[in-house]
Write an enzyme that holds these catalytic residues in place. Structure first.
Site, PDB file in Angstrom:
ATOM      1  N   SER A  17      33.741  38.144  33.606  1.00 31.45           N
ATOM      2  CA  SER A  17      35.029  37.666  33.084  1.00 31.45           C
ATOM      3  C   SER A  17      35.545  36.476  33.880  1.00 31.45           C
ATOM      4  O   SER A  17      36.067  35.517  33.309  1.00 31.45           O
ATOM      5  CB  SER A  17      36.060  38.798  33.113  1.00 31.45           C
ATOM      6  OG  SER A  17      35.720  39.818  32.231  1.00 31.45           O
ATOM      7  N   HIS A  48      30.611  43.796  28.810  1.00 28.77           N
ATOM      8  CA  HIS A  48      31.421  45.016  28.741  1.00 28.77           C
ATOM      9  C   HIS A  48      31.094  45.804  27.477  1.00 28.77           C
ATOM     10  O   HIS A  48      30.945  47.031  27.513  1.00 28.77           O
ATOM     11  CB  HIS A  48      32.924  44.681  28.703  1.00 28.77           C
ATOM     12  CG  HIS A  48      33.465  44.092  29.943  1.00 28.77           C
ATOM     13  ND1 HIS A  48      34.212  42.923  29.946  1.00 28.77           N
ATOM     14  CD2 HIS A  48      33.417  44.493  31.240  1.00 28.77           C
ATOM     15  CE1 HIS A  48      34.590  42.643  31.172  1.00 28.77           C
ATOM     16  NE2 HIS A  48      34.113  43.582  31.986  1.00 28.77           N
ATOM     17  N   LYS A  83      44.488  40.738  40.939  1.00 27.56           N
ATOM     18  CA  LYS A  83      43.431  39.945  40.318  1.00 27.56           C
ATOM     19  C   LYS A  83      43.975  38.756  39.539  1.00 27.56           C
ATOM     20  O   LYS A  83      43.221  37.981  38.996  1.00 27.56           O
ATOM     21  CB  LYS A  83      42.573  40.823  39.399  1.00 27.56           C
ATOM     22  CG  LYS A  83      41.689  41.786  40.167  1.00 27.56           C
ATOM     23  CD  LYS A  83      40.560  42.265  39.312  1.00 27.56           C
ATOM     24  CE  LYS A  83      39.559  43.024  40.142  1.00 27.56           C
ATOM     25  NZ  LYS A  83      38.368  43.354  39.382  1.00 27.56           N
ATOM     26  N   ARG A 134      25.093  44.386  37.177  1.00 25.99           N
ATOM     27  CA  ARG A 134      24.449  43.144  36.774  1.00 25.99           C
ATOM     28  C   ARG A 134      23.429  42.687  37.800  1.00 25.99           C
ATOM     29  O   ARG A 134      22.377  42.201  37.456  1.00 25.99           O
ATOM     30  CB  ARG A 134      25.500  42.031  36.599  1.00 25.99           C
ATOM     31  CG  ARG A 134      26.446  42.259  35.457  1.00 25.99           C
ATOM     32  CD  ARG A 134      27.525  41.221  35.478  1.00 25.99           C
ATOM     33  NE  ARG A 134      28.262  41.364  36.738  1.00 25.99           N
ATOM     34  CZ  ARG A 134      29.492  40.942  36.943  1.00 25.99           C
ATOM     35  NH1 ARG A 134      30.125  40.297  36.009  1.00 25.99           N
ATOM     36  NH2 ARG A 134      30.087  41.122  38.085  1.00 25.99           N
TER      37      ARG A 134
END
Length: 165
Positions: A131, A18, A42, A93
């Site tokens: 994450s 990030h 989430k 990514r």
């Protein structure tokens, strides 16, 4: 005219990946608004206030653009309009990220075609960082220090320990 960009995400926790996108994205705009989403689906490790504080601390030394860190819980395009953004910055990514982000960019364009989405490829050394994986490694007592700053590492380790107690 000030060029405003937004970089939205959960940032639970904020990773070196990030930070790479934030540093690079901040060079492309006059003001970068980091939108910390409040998406409860989430099941975040940190609440929104903790994530806001974490992100603000981590970006405090970036001086290439004005950076503001705020939370949002509405539609991304509505948030972009509220802050006057003309650009959405997204990090990629892998191919799986591209497929999802491409679809989202297309939907967002249908909602407001005056806001562009810019994709930045993650630095090669940071591409595997997510994450979700950082949290999983920490839960199983693995070393996450390669993926987050020392301060974030300490916070994640402390939270895992607290949750296990």
């Amino acid at each position: 005219m000030t060029r405003v960009g937004i970089y939205p995400g959960t940032f639970d926790p904020i990773t070196l990946g990030h930070m790479d996108i934030i540093r690079r994205g901040a060079k492309l705009v006059d003001k970068l608004v980091i939108g910390v989403t409040t998406n409860p689906s989430k099941n975040p490790m940190f609440d929104v206030d903790e994530r806001l504080a974490m992100v603000r601390r981590e970006v405090a030394d970036i001086d290439s653009a004005e950076i503001e860190v705020v939370s949002f819980g509405n539609l991304l395009m509505h948030f972009a309009e509220q802050v006057g953004a003309s650009v959405i910055v997204r990090g990629l990514r892998a191919v799986a990220d591209f497929e999802y982000e491409y679809q989202m960019a297309g939907m967002n364009q249908q909602l407001n075609d005056s806001i562009e989405t810019i994709f930045l490829m993650a630095d090669v050394s940071l591409q595997p960082i997510a994450s979700r994986l950082v949290k999983e490694i920490a839960i199983f007592e693995g070393d996450i220090s390669k993926f987050v700053t020392p301060a974030v590492c300490a916070e994640v380790v402390a939270r895992v320990a607290r949750n296990k107690a």
